[in-house]
Design a protein around this motif. Structure first.
Motif, mmCIF file in Angstrom:
data_model
loop_
_atom_site.group_PDB
_atom_site.id
_atom_site.type_symbol
_atom_site.label_atom_id
_atom_site.label_comp_id
_atom_site.label_asym_id
_atom_site.label_seq_id
_atom_site.Cartn_x
_atom_site.Cartn_y
_atom_site.Cartn_z
ATOM 1 N N LEU A 1 -4.384 -0.352 -11.995
ATOM 2 C CA LEU A 1 -5.426 -0.751 -11.051
ATOM 3 C C LEU A 1 -4.863 -1.647 -9.956
ATOM 4 N N LYS B 1 -13.107 3.108 -5.987
ATOM 5 C CA LYS B 1 -12.508 3.281 -7.314
ATOM 6 C C LYS B 1 -12.478 1.982 -8.119
ATOM 7 N N ILE B 2 -12.623 0.839 -7.470
ATOM 8 C CA ILE B 2 -12.381 -0.443 -8.129
ATOM 9 C C ILE B 2 -13.371 -0.699 -9.258
ATOM 10 N N ARG C 1 -12.712 1.661 -12.265
ATOM 11 C CA ARG C 1 -11.447 1.398 -12.942
ATOM 12 C C ARG C 1 -11.489 0.067 -13.693
ATOM 13 N N MET C 2 -12.167 -0.928 -13.146
ATOM 14 C CA MET C 2 -12.285 -2.208 -13.838
ATOM 15 C C MET C 2 -13.115 -2.052 -15.115
ATOM 16 N N CYS D 1 -10.941 -0.565 -17.688
ATOM 17 C CA CYS D 1 -9.982 -1.541 -18.221
ATOM 18 C C CYS D 1 -10.612 -2.353 -19.351
#
Length: 276
Positions: free
Chosen positions: A42, A55-56, A59-60, A63
């Motif tokens: 990321l 995308k953040i 993706r977080m 995670c």
């Protein structure tokens, strides 16, 4: 550098660990890599030059799911501490733009509208970016069309086919023309980069211009020189015919050689701008 008390920093690292309340003991390297690999991925994505705002958020979330999945040979308490660190950092860094970008990114089209927090973020960004109530209402109605894949969003299936692969802001430029207000919001949000590279480059240019040789420049004069100098350099790269936006390794020798080759021209450009 606070990785562990036995690292190269020695006693200073141990002291730093005591000062950081969320620091946890370092697991063995092979186990640590399994936990942090999605985070590193990321970070590499966010530190790139390509727009990746959409995308953040996703993706977080992945995670956090990865850390809490229990697939690692680590104590549950350690994993929970790591998850708390990630959560605290995300709460500090999160902005409505992340959630709005997730809602508008066509890669996650099927998930659109299922996240209440992101929907609230989208409404917030619509209110910020569109000045009149009529435009805001139109954008909200157009988002319903986007959710239901109506009109241009379903033309010959091309919009659906391009959604996973085409950059999000370009996708909206191609298929969002029938939703003018929402298209404006989507492009403004999805074309944002997440890295601070541009800021660092700007300060580097400022440091180059306001040097020991030119240390009496007034703030307004220095700002104008940075503006002209940066745009001249950008135009030179774009007009060269060989400039490409692509992934470059951090230790790229070619980039270092290019910067070194530009140094002579840069000094001349600054002097010409000052003379003007």
């Amino acid at each position: 550098h606070t990785c562990c008390p036995t690292c190269c920093c020695g006693a200073s690292a141990a002291a730093s660990l005591r000062l950081v309340p969320w620091a946890v003991p370092c697991p063995p390297p092979h186990q640590a890599m399994g936990v942090v690999e999605p985070l590193v991925s990321l970070l590499r994505l966010a530190e790139g030059t390509a727009p990746c705002m959409g995308k953040i958020y996703y993706r977080m979330s992945k995670c956090l799911e990865h850390v809490r999945s229990g697939e690692h040979n680590l104590d549950a308490s350690v994993l929970e501490d790591i998850a708390d660190i990630i959560t605290n950092l995300w709460e500090y860094l999160h902005s409505p733009m992340h959630g709005a970008a997730y809602c508008l990114d066509p890669e996650f089209w099927d998930d659109t509208g299922k996240n209440a927090e992101c929907m609230g973020n989208l409404i917030t960004m619509i209110e910020r970016l569109l000045p009149t109530p009529a435009e805001r209402k139109a954008a909200r109605e157009q988002f319903v069309m986007y959710q239901n894949r109506e009109e241009l969003f379903s033309v010959h299936g091309a919009a659906v086919e391009d959604a996973p692969s085409m950059p999000a802001h370009q996708w909206w430029g191609m298929y969002g023309s029938g939703s003018k207000e929402l298209q404006q919001v989507a492009i403004a949000v999805l074309s944002q980069v997440s890295a601070a590279v541009a800021c660092e480059r700007n300060w580097s240019t400022y440091d180059y211009i306001h040097s020991k040789k030119r240390n009496k420049l007034a703030p307004a004069r220095a700002r104008d020189l940075v503006y002209v100098f940066s745009n001249q350099r950008l135009l030179r790269k774009l007009n060269s015919g060989t400039h490409q936006e692509e992934f470059v390794r951090w230790d790229s020798e070619s980039e270092q050689e290019e910067d070194a080759a530009d140094d002579d021209e840069e000094e001349e450009e600054v002097e010409v701008v000052e003379a003007a």
